[in-house]
Motif scaffolding. Structure first.
Motif, PDB file in Angstrom:
ATOM      1  N   HIS A   1      39.131  39.567  33.634  1.00 45.55           N
ATOM      2  CA  HIS A   1      37.914  39.879  34.375  1.00 45.55           C
ATOM      3  C   HIS A   1      38.005  41.299  34.940  1.00 45.55           C
ATOM      4  CE1 HIS A   1      37.645  35.283  35.097  1.00 45.55           C
ATOM      5  NE2 HIS A   1      36.990  35.631  34.005  1.00 45.55           N
TER       6      HIS A   1
ATOM      7  N   TRP B   1      32.036  41.871  39.982  1.00 40.61           N
ATOM      8  CA  TRP B   1      32.930  41.019  39.188  1.00 40.61           C
ATOM      9  C   TRP B   1      32.220  40.690  37.886  1.00 40.61           C
ATOM     10  CZ3 TRP B   1      32.329  36.050  37.204  1.00 40.61           C
ATOM     11  CH2 TRP B   1      33.481  35.412  36.725  1.00 40.61           C
TER      12      TRP B   1
ATOM     13  N   MET C   1      35.276  32.106  40.409  1.00 39.65           N
ATOM     14  CA  MET C   1      35.740  33.316  39.734  1.00 39.65           C
ATOM     15  C   MET C   1      37.077  33.092  39.025  1.00 39.65           C
ATOM     16  SD  MET C   1      34.821  35.891  42.898  1.00 39.65           S
ATOM     17  CE  MET C   1      35.591  37.332  42.179  1.00 39.65           C
TER      18      MET C   1
END
Length: 395
Positions: free
Chosen positions: A129, A243, A192
């Motif tokens: 990520h 993100w 996440m």
């Protein structure tokens, strides 16, 4: 070995099949991003900037480049006497069992490694990520809430909720419901893939999950719902920064191209992101070369035109070639008289003379063309066309 308050376990074994040829022979976390970086640089840099001195990197698919890139971890400051980076490939603990079966099983297979540090907390991360985060703030939140588990969350567009683990929390941020990739959702808070566990809670949960033969051994599908059922204290830590999951060609391309905006949402040039980019030859820009609004990395040679594009280390662009709105990954080579548009050219790929890639796309003009790692593309002089992964583009 001295006791640690918290160590990090970074899951970096992803195959990244949705990135097509860009992960041919390369694990997803090792894919080049933003010119000088690789995707894993962001998680490793976050650990370094959060003063986490011990990181276990769990590798599996095509680990050779990733392992050599990480090395001793010196690029991120993990080669100190009190710290270290540890490459943890899957291995056979017992006959017939070697590959990591899921995210939870990957951590389970490394229980002995974690126990060596006897940590109070274990931070679990994904290596694929793009974001900038200080994990020490999340740890303080975890302590304040006296949580068993804290999950970092971000709001996502409602239409994207079916692609994430979605949770609901009360006014105290305590998680009351968690569903992995729901068809319908009453919340847009997405996990996440960043967790802080109290080590005793994690160790017991992994052991229980492993004993369940019906489990997929996955944190989102199995471990988190199991802990909620057991009435453990799970809290959501709301993250408000940038993100992005760059797991598809489209998201990967868009995240790179956003860096070229006048005021990018995620300005990597103002952040302390470390990388292990090799020392390459000097850069060279030819007398007739043109470079406009582009990111150019170490060791490049440019004789042609580069416009609104990102060039990773070691790229070569030949005379009378034009690169537009494209991403060229490390050591790719564009010969003379080529036109590259809306494309991603993989590592060590070679585009021979007179080829046009991503031009006059018969599918749709806005789509992204990918030339895979180590691919060699030549012009078919009789057919006057170029073929990339079975799709035809008129030269």
């Amino acid at each position: 070995m001295s006791k640690k308050e918290m160590i990090a376990m970074l899951l970096a074994g992803g195959k990244g099949s949705r990135l097509g040829g860009l992960t041919r022979g390369i694990a997803k976390p090792a894919v080049s991003f933003g010119g000088n970086y690789r995707i894993i640089d962001f998680s490793l840099s976050n650990c370094a900037n959060s003063h986490i001195s011990n990181v276990g990197v769990l590798t599996q698919y095509e680990p050779l480049l990733l392992n050599s890139y990480i090395g001793t971890g010196s690029a991120w400051g993990f080669d100190s006497t009190d710290g270290g980076i540890h490459l943890l490939p899957s291995y056979a603990r017992e006959l017939g069992s070697s590959l990591y079966k899921g995210t939870a099983n990957a951590i389970y297979q490394n229980i002995d490694f974690i126990s060596r540090f006897d940590p109070e907390y274990v931070l679990i991360l994904s290596g694929d990520h793009i974001y900038n985060m200080d994990y020490s703030h999340m740890l303080e939140f975890h302590k304040e809430k006296k949580a068993d588990v804290t999950i970092s969350v971000i709001e996502v567009p409602w239409e994207d909720t079916s692609s994430f683990g979605i949770l609901s929390a009360n006014e105290k941020s305590q998680i009351i419901r968690f569903t992995e990739k729901p068809a319908k959702s009453d919340s847009n808070l997405a996990s996440m893939g960043i967790y802080i566990f109290n080590w005793p809670v994690l160790r017991r949960a992994l052991t229980e999950d492993e004993s369940d033969r019906q489990s997929d051994n996955d944190f989102g599908k199995n471990v988190i719902p199991m802990l909620l059922e057991q009435k453990k204290k799970l809290f959501s830590y709301h993250f408000y920064g940038y993100w992005k999951d760059v797991g598809t060609v489209e998201s990967y391309y868009n995240a790179n191209m956003e860096l070229l905006q006048p005021q990018p949402k995620f300005n990597i040039f103002d952040l302390q992101i470390f990388s292990n980019t090799n020392n390459l030859r000097h850069q060279y820009i030819g007398a007739n070369a043109v470079v406009i609004n582009s990111v150019i990395s170490n060791g490049f040679t440019i004789h042609g035109e580069v416009i609104n594009s990102i060039l990773a280390p070691g790229v070569y662009v030949g005379k009378k070639s034009r690169i537009e709105n494209s991403i060229l990954l490390p050591n790719s080579r564009i010969s003379h008289d080529c036109f590259i548009h809306n494309s991603v050219i993989g590592e060590n790929a070679e585009i021979k003379a007179y080829c046009s890639i991503g031009v006059n796309n018969p599918i749709r003009s806005s789509s992204i063309t990918v030339a895979g790692n180590n691919e060699i593309i030549t012009k078919n002089k009789q057919m006057e066309e170029v073929k990339v992964f079975g799709r035809t583009f008129i030269a």
